[in-house]
Design an enzyme around this catalytic site. Structure first.
Site, PDB file in Angstrom:
ATOM      1  CG  ASP A 168      -2.068   0.785   1.039  1.00 49.65           C
ATOM      2  OD1 ASP A 168      -2.192   1.416  -0.194  1.00 49.65           O
ATOM      3  OD2 ASP A 168      -2.480   1.535   2.138  1.00 49.65           O
ATOM      4  CE  LYS A 202      -3.879   1.843   7.174  1.00 50.08           C
ATOM      5  NZ  LYS A 202      -4.621   2.651   6.072  1.00 50.08           N
ATOM      6  NE  ARG A 252      -8.324   6.637   9.506  1.00 51.48           N
ATOM      7  CZ  ARG A 252      -7.438   6.298   8.248  1.00 51.48           C
ATOM      8  NH1 ARG A 252      -6.192   5.848   8.414  1.00 51.48           N
ATOM      9  NH2 ARG A 252      -8.277   6.651   6.917  1.00 51.48           N
ATOM     10  CG  HIS A 303      -4.286  10.786   2.388  1.00 47.90           C
ATOM     11  ND1 HIS A 303      -5.206  10.638   3.226  1.00 47.90           N
ATOM     12  CD2 HIS A 303      -3.340   9.818   2.727  1.00 47.90           C
ATOM     13  CE1 HIS A 303      -5.039   9.540   4.107  1.00 47.90           C
ATOM     14  NE2 HIS A 303      -3.818   8.977   3.754  1.00 47.90           N
ATOM     15  CD  GLU A 341      -6.320   4.785   4.564  1.00 49.82           C
ATOM     16  OE1 GLU A 341      -5.553   4.253   3.847  1.00 49.82           O
ATOM     17  OE2 GLU A 341      -5.736   5.543   5.388  1.00 49.82           O
ATOM     18  CD  GLU A 343      -7.691  12.559   3.734  1.00 49.17           C
ATOM     19  OE1 GLU A 343      -7.651  11.450   3.591  1.00 49.17           O
ATOM     20  OE2 GLU A 343      -7.012  13.371   3.135  1.00 49.17           O
ATOM     21  CG  ASP A 362      -6.032   0.180   3.256  1.00 45.53           C
ATOM     22  OD1 ASP A 362      -5.937  -0.771   3.899  1.00 45.53           O
ATOM     23  OD2 ASP A 362      -5.266   1.243   3.613  1.00 45.53           O
ATOM     24  CD  GLN A 412      -3.223   3.840  10.674  1.00 44.47           C
ATOM     25  OE1 GLN A 412      -4.468   3.875  10.446  1.00 44.47           O
ATOM     26  NE2 GLN A 412      -2.660   4.457   9.749  1.00 44.47           N
ATOM     27  CB  THR A 469      -7.536  -4.949   1.865  1.00 43.52           C
ATOM     28  OG1 THR A 469      -6.670  -4.773   3.162  1.00 43.52           O
ATOM     29  CG2 THR A 469      -7.194  -4.146   0.832  1.00 43.52           C
ATOM     30  CD  GLU A 480      -5.493   2.880  -0.489  1.00 40.47           C
ATOM     31  OE1 GLU A 480      -4.582   2.075  -1.060  1.00 40.47           O
ATOM     32  OE2 GLU A 480      -5.268   3.116   0.813  1.00 40.47           O
TER      33      GLU A 480
END
Lengths: 406, 406
Positions: free
Chosen positions: B119, B247, B231, B126, B193, B354, B227, B234, B251, B195
């Site tokens: 990844d 993570k 949080r 970002h 996420e 975000e 993904d 993490q 996925t 992606e």
């Protein structure tokens, strides 16, 4: 337990019986098949099983350990019991003999297909050394999470190679604090990390954490592992997402996987825990899964360090419980490594980074001074563990020579 | 190009033809085989090839895309040309018709076995947002290496799942700065996420970097990818070795792999480079490999963001060159993802982190306010790209619903 052609006290006697995959250049166009090491010989386990009409003939007549790994603990024990009989009971001698080949006459291969590869960071001595080297002004060398969870990250399974494979010096970006911009070229700080790898046999489904008590149901055995590391590439790239190209060029593993069953006498309690653990990691009421493995690191045949695996703060059972506590599944062939094994003494450190204190104190070897590895250097990891009745259980060596950058 | 049963302007018309793997519950006990999407139908590509006595019948009659991926660019182009003929030339209509099945009648599967999963972190918007959120006092939100190399790390390939798979909320350790010790439990900050993933077809040997100019020889196509990120897990675990359990629980990838050949009209130059690049990453004299993909992120059917992939600072060709510059080998089935795609505007951000500025500004959805995901929430990523003659090329959606922690 007498066994033919194995000297008394041999660390690869019939009390050990590690598994690998081998081929003979002359035979069947070099087809790969499961081998079991006995002294300085390899038993063609599938051929022996067929000759003895064993129910395990099919499982052992494969080009990889995969099916055996997936078969589960009951089968692992049964196969080991059968093999022990074959190599120790005199009446089998004549049947078995044609299937024993000198180690020197065979090629050894990566014994299983690596699914996911995870590398941990489980030695407190190592983590403290790294903290002191890279953050000399910090009051505490360990990060705040270190005593609460076994820190780990995923590595590249596609570049796991078997002992004996040359390793090309990797190229990449590096930037010292005084460089105005990064430069590109072959790594100038190529290092090793002496580790122990654990091999997952039985898978687990997504969403089902594997508790501490189920370690033995999933993990088949262990190997030695050299986590080659380009320190200059690593230090420039690793913030904020961790090591990547500094590690992904090669990881070497021993050709022999030692079953956990061969290491029961080597089990020890891990070091005393200094912080309370969350229940899923609390092994105070569990069987201990520390292992008393005595590792030796040699550069060009000269021993530079003897890291004691018994000093590891986090056990392999804790690592497996952590790895799966978020619901991550396991697959047959998953490999997870301990992280660099470093003992408390200076001559017990498992990396050149620590042994030379980041190059400040080069090692004086018969082949010259070394801060980090030079082209042509050969690194060999070996190890043994206490076995039954005063024997030693040998682990397969990991050997690799540095080739110049391509 | 007329094609039967596909409305004019359909983003999955014969100009697209993405590949997947499907099964039909009624047939051959649900055997998996290669499918090609045409509008709202799936062509059983192997059955069609056999009926037409195509030389690609064997390659397309497999339970995975693996052999097709490994076959290389010349075969990829030839197969695509053949498929285009089959679905557009009227004389084939009768032969093909029995092998077209409604999408709603088939099950879609993970289309290939994922080898290594990497990844990246290639969106400047970002990375700046994350830097501002987590290091509000820093003068520069990007880390010093960000403009010099595409930062990446390895993820868990064993937990890559196909679109439509439910995702259980992961449990694990978290610790806010004010907590005296970490606590254990289901993640309370579950995020996505948005992606794009790139699928490697042709392998490369260890020690042989893949230059920018060879991107098309190795990469077959792309997919959408979510993904999933916890949080809270993490942020407690990721120093110093990067994301792990935050993570590795899941996925999600789209069931359809869009071949690069379908996206030639969507190729654009990446944003202007603000820092000089080392030669192996310098694409100023190369064909541009930015892609104008318009992504849409929906939570419970409500669009919350439209991230533009054209804004990505690092291209997929640069990522591949970086990934291999240290000599790391590629395998068929390697998957590497772009990292969160975020555009410059607030409604172009590819993560809830975000979009809600770490929960400070919850989103007002028809289904209620959301800082992070709640149990039962369904996240859907879709995307399209400009195709030939004003058409749109649709990418397969990635859909996943959050199940409560087990």
């Amino acid at each position: 337990m007498p066994s033919f052609d194995v000297p008394e006290g041999d660390p690869f006697g019939p009390h050990n019986l590690p598994y690998g995959v081998f081929s003979r250049s002359g035979s069947d166009s070099g087809a790969r098949t499961v081998g079991v090491r006995l002294g300085d010989q390899v038993l063609d386990a599938g051929a022996a099983a067929r000759a003895l009409a064993s129910p395990y003939a099919s499982l052992l007549s494969r080009p990889t350990l995969g099916p055996l790994l997936a078969a589960g603990r009951t089968t692992w024990s049964d196969v080991r019991r059968a093999l022990t009989t074959w190599v120790t009971v005199p009446s089998h001698r004549e049947t078995i003999a044609p299937f024993l080949h000198p180690l020197s006459s065979v090629a050894l291969h990566l014994p299983f297909e690596v699914a996911d590869y995870v590398d941990f960071y489980a030695s407190e001595n190592h983590a403290r050394n790294v903290g002191r080297i890279f953050r000399p002004d910090a009051t505490e060398p360990l990060t705040p999470n270190w005593k609460h969870l076994p820190i780990g990250y995923h590595g590249r399974s596609g570049t796991v190679v078997v002992s004996g494979t040359d390793v090309a010096r990797p190229s990449g970006q590096r930037k010292s604090p005084t460089d105005p911009a990064p430069v590109f070229g072959p790594s100038v700080r190529l290092d090793i990390e002496a580790e122990v790898g654990f091999v997952v046999g039985v898978p687990s489904p997504m969403g089902s954490p594997v508790p501490l008590s189920s370690f033995r149901e999933h993990v088949f055995g262990l190997c030695l592992l050299n986590d080659w590391s380009a320190r200059d590439l690593q230090s420039w790239e690793y913030v904020p997402l961790g090591p990547f190209l500094g590690k992904s060029f090669a990881t070497s593993v021993s050709a022999w996987i030692t079953p956990l069953d061969a290491l029961d006498e080597a089990r020890v309690s891990p070091p005393e825990r200094t912080h309370p653990l969350l229940p899923y990691l609390d092994d105070s009421a569990e069987d201990p899964y520390g292992y008393d493995l005595r590792i030796s690191v040699a550069v060009n045949g000269h021993v530079v360090s003897e890291p004691p695996f018994s000093t590891m703060y986090w056990t392999a059972a804790q690592q497996l419980a952590h790895l799966t506590v978020n619901g991550a599944s396991l697959r047959t062939g998953d490999l997870y490594a301990s992280g660099t094994v470093s003992g408390p003494a200076p001559d017990q450190r498992g990396s050149l980074l620590e042994l030379t204190w980041n190059g400040r104190d080069p090692l004086a070897l018969p082949t010259g001074e070394r801060a980090f590895l030079e082209d042509g250097d050969e690194v060999t990891l070996t190890a043994w563990a206490p076995g039954p009745h005063g024997t030693r259980v040998g682990l397969g060596e990991v050997r690799g020579r540095v080739r110049p950058a391509g």
